[in-house]
Design an enzyme around this catalytic site. Structure first.
Site, PDB file in Angstrom:
ATOM      1  N   HIS A   1      27.299  41.535  45.296  1.00 32.27           N
ATOM      2  CA  HIS A   1      27.864  40.355  44.651  1.00 32.27           C
ATOM      3  C   HIS A   1      27.214  39.097  45.212  1.00 32.27           C
ATOM      4  O   HIS A   1      27.875  38.190  45.704  1.00 32.27           O
ATOM      5  CB  HIS A   1      29.382  40.315  44.850  1.00 32.27           C
ATOM      6  CG  HIS A   1      30.114  41.379  44.095  1.00 32.27           C
ATOM      7  ND1 HIS A   1      31.363  41.825  44.442  1.00 32.27           N
ATOM      8  CD2 HIS A   1      29.745  42.097  43.004  1.00 32.27           C
ATOM      9  CE1 HIS A   1      31.749  42.778  43.604  1.00 32.27           C
ATOM     10  NE2 HIS A   1      30.779  42.949  42.722  1.00 32.27           N
TER      11      HIS A   1
ATOM     12  N   ASN B   1      35.283  39.939  42.844  1.00 31.66           N
ATOM     13  CA  ASN B   1      34.186  40.277  41.942  1.00 31.66           C
ATOM     14  C   ASN B   1      33.882  39.071  41.047  1.00 31.66           C
ATOM     15  O   ASN B   1      34.775  38.538  40.395  1.00 31.66           O
ATOM     16  CB  ASN B   1      34.603  41.484  41.092  1.00 31.66           C
ATOM     17  CG  ASN B   1      33.467  42.011  40.249  1.00 31.66           C
ATOM     18  OD1 ASN B   1      32.747  41.253  39.626  1.00 31.66           O
ATOM     19  ND2 ASN B   1      33.310  43.307  40.219  1.00 31.66           N
TER      20      ASN B   1
END
Length: 299
Positions: free
Chosen positions: A235, A278
């Site tokens: 990420h 996320n």
């Protein structure tokens, strides 16, 4: 028409003579190793937080913020084997009585009161002001299969804590002019630094995870608490960050590259700061806004 070209790779964007537009994209067919040009009115590059800046760099588009302000989620991980008293408590819990009774009648020799088809645990604890990390408690099973293949998976619980790193100009990805990757593109090099506050928060995050793990059970050998390798959470943000000035960003608030009329970027690399969660929905929101801008509408 929309044409999806699988097994193709864009290696370069050709600039106009005045450097304000993209004239064409150079595409390679990786199966036939043939190179051709794609011409369009508008170009959108969304390769990921590593390959998007790589493509821009290889095209001679090299603003100072390109690759800078790289952030990644620090992640701590462990697996535990549930404590026996937690297992025993299931048998006397009225919420599970019917399911446990049916399971034991069907499988009288099973020492566990947990049906084999019982849904896996899925617990999420969001970020808060005093806890700048988010927590996931579930069963993913990507470690213990190798570490302890004879352990009943119903006894295993995974704990993953994801932290936040604040953006820094001194954390960045660069690209070599003297080395190339397997596709002949400039080899990426990573320079990753953590501030004092980031380090302190990571250790606080680890202590918080260990406290939760101890309340649930014992550490499974081979999966003791650890910080995972940087990059594993995948990420990464910031390398093509969005902003209001070309001094510290690569694209404007419509995802258009500063100084270009027809070049837009997408993906997590546009997010200008780190986050514990996320980032997909944020990237989707940015893409929708950019799409509306490209289509000539306003938001």
């Amino acid at each position: 028409p929309f044409i999806l070209k699988e097994q193709h790779r864009c290696s370069r964007l050709a600039l106009s003579s005045d450097g304000s537009r993209i004239e064409y994209a150079e595409i390679t067919n990786l199966m036939a190793w043939e190179t051709f040009q794609v011409r369009a009115n508008t170009y959108i590059v969304c390769c990921n937080a590593y390959l998007t800046p790589q493509l821009l760099y290889n095209s001679g588009i090299r603003p100072d913020p390109l690759g800078r302000y790289l952030t990644e989620q620090p992640m701590s991980f462990t697996q535990i084997v549930l404590r026996q008293d937690h297992i025993d408590a299931i048998r006397s819990d009225a919420r599970f009585a019917d399911a446990v009774r049916a399971h034991q009648e069907e499988h009288p020799l099973d020492p566990l009161p947990i049906p084999s088809g019982d849904p896996e645990p899925q617990v999420w604890i969001p970020v808060s002001d005093d806890r700048p990390w988010h927590c996931q408690i579930h069963r993913d099973a990507f470690h213990y299969g190798d570490v302890a293949p004879n352990v009943d998976s119903r006894l295993i619980v995974d704990l993953r804590w994801f932290g936040i790193v604040e953006p820094s100009y001194d954390s960045y990805i660069t690209f070599a002019d003297d080395h190339v990757d397997a596709y002949g593109m400039p080899q990426p090099r990573f320079h990753w630094v953590l501030g004092d506050d980031d380090r302190r928060n990571q250790h606080r995050m680890m202590a918080d995870m260990v406290r939760a793990a101890n309340a649930l059970g014992g550490f499974m050998p081979g999966s003791e608490p650890t910080f995972v390798a940087p990059g594993l959470p995948i990420h990464v943000t910031g390398t093509t960050r969005m902003g209001t000035s070309p001094d510290d960003s690569v694209v404007d608030t419509n995802s258009k590259v500063w100084g270009f009329d027809n070049l837009y970027l997408g993906g997590n690399g546009l997010i200008p700061r780190g986050s514990a969660a996320n980032p997909t929905l944020t990237s989707v929101a940015m893409a929708l806004k950019a799409s509306e801008h490209i289509a000539g509408t306003t938001t």
